[in-house]
Design an enzyme around this catalytic site. Sequence first.
Site, PDB file in Angstrom:
ATOM      1  N   CYS A 199       0.684  -1.156  -0.099  1.00 40.66           N
ATOM      2  CA  CYS A 199       0.192   0.117   0.062  1.00 40.66           C
ATOM      3  C   CYS A 199       0.976   1.169   0.051  1.00 40.66           C
ATOM      4  CB  CYS A 199      -0.853   0.065   1.214  1.00 40.66           C
ATOM      5  SG  CYS A 199      -0.995   1.423   2.223  1.00 40.66           S
ATOM      6  N   GLU A 200       0.644   2.178  -0.742  1.00 42.26           N
ATOM      7  CA  GLU A 200       1.367   3.301  -0.860  1.00 42.26           C
ATOM      8  C   GLU A 200       1.355   4.349   0.345  1.00 42.26           C
ATOM      9  OE1 GLU A 200      -1.361   6.594  -3.520  1.00 42.26           O
ATOM     10  OE2 GLU A 200       0.165   5.297  -4.550  1.00 42.26           O
ATOM     11  N   HIS A 201       0.171   4.060   1.158  1.00 40.80           N
ATOM     12  CA  HIS A 201      -0.126   5.120   2.144  1.00 40.80           C
ATOM     13  C   HIS A 201       0.893   4.637   3.437  1.00 40.80           C
ATOM     14  CE1 HIS A 201      -4.012   5.660   0.525  1.00 40.80           C
ATOM     15  NE2 HIS A 201      -3.181   6.437  -0.004  1.00 40.80           N
ATOM     16  N   HIS A 202       1.248   3.413   3.836  1.00 44.27           N
ATOM     17  CA  HIS A 202       2.061   2.947   4.796  1.00 44.27           C
ATOM     18  C   HIS A 202       3.285   1.932   4.295  1.00 44.27           C
ATOM     19  CE1 HIS A 202      -2.137   3.932   6.593  1.00 44.27           C
ATOM     20  NE2 HIS A 202      -1.154   4.655   7.383  1.00 44.27           N
TER      21      HIS A 202
ATOM     22  N   GLN B 141      -5.421  -0.311  -3.780  1.00 46.24           N
ATOM     23  CA  GLN B 141      -6.468  -1.470  -4.448  1.00 46.24           C
ATOM     24  C   GLN B 141      -7.414  -0.860  -5.443  1.00 46.24           C
ATOM     25  OE1 GLN B 141      -8.287  -4.115  -1.941  1.00 46.24           O
ATOM     26  NE2 GLN B 141      -9.663  -4.775  -3.366  1.00 46.24           N
TER      27      GLN B 141
ATOM     28  N   HIS C 213      -5.728  -5.988   4.089  1.00 46.95           N
ATOM     29  CA  HIS C 213      -4.682  -4.856   4.200  1.00 46.95           C
ATOM     30  C   HIS C 213      -4.178  -4.859   5.537  1.00 46.95           C
ATOM     31  CE1 HIS C 213      -5.912  -2.702   0.367  1.00 46.95           C
ATOM     32  NE2 HIS C 213      -6.908  -3.561   0.531  1.00 46.95           N
TER      33      HIS C 213
ATOM     34  N   CYS D  29      -2.271  -2.746   6.884  1.00 42.32           N
ATOM     35  CA  CYS D  29      -2.235  -1.255   7.337  1.00 42.32           C
ATOM     36  C   CYS D  29      -3.756  -1.228   8.267  1.00 42.32           C
ATOM     37  CB  CYS D  29      -2.352  -0.311   6.164  1.00 42.32           C
ATOM     38  SG  CYS D  29      -3.627  -0.364   5.016  1.00 42.32           S
TER      39      CYS D  29
END
Length: 196
Positions: free
Chosen positions: A86-89, A127, A155, A157
Site C-alpha cells: 500500500c502506498e500510504h504505509h 487497490q 490490508h 495497514c
Amino acid sequence: MSEVNEETLRAREALAGHYKEVLGLLGEDAGREGLLKTPERVAKAMQFLTKGYHEDPEAVLRSAMFQEEDYKQMVIVKDIDFFSLCEHHMLPFFGKAHVAYIPKKYITGLSKIPRVVDIFARRLQIQERMTMQIKDCIQRTLDPLGVMVVIEAQHMCMQMRGVEKQNSLTTTSDFTGFFQQAKTREEFMNLIKHNR
C-alpha cells in the site's frame, strides 16, 4: 528486472544506506550481528516488491496475442494470487484477482493475465487504482467487447495498525463494454463465487 545491472546495484546500495539510517532512527544498533546484512536484504526485497515499475504489461499481453474471431464468450482467469504494498504505509496487502474479458478479435495466452496482475501489484499501490489499471491495460491492448476485474484483498495497514480489524476484506471492481449490462456482470460474479 531479472538481470542485475549497474543501475540496479547503485540503487540497491543507496537504499541499503537509507535503511541502515532508519534502523538507527528506530533505536536499533545497525551494527549488531543480527542486523548487519538487514539493510541490504531489505533493499533487495524492496526492489523485488516494486519491480513492476520496470515491466510493460501491454508488451506481456502482445507477446501472446492471437486472432480469434469466432469466440465471443467470457474468458475468465480467477483466483489469481497477488501481493502488493500500500502506498500510504508501505505495508502489504494481498488477496485474489478475478479477470474476465469477452474477445472481439484477439485473445491472449492465459498465463499473460496473471502476469499483468503481478506487474501492477509489484508497485506501490492502492487497490482501487490497481483494479482500474488491470482493466484499462486489457481493454487498450486486446480491444475486447468488455473487461471486468474484481479484486478481494486483506490490508495489513488495517490489520496490524489503525483499526486492527483482522478479518476485514476489501472488494473492488471495474468493468467496460458488455459488462456494463447487469446480466453479464451477474454471470461473471456467479462464475467466480467460491463454494464454502
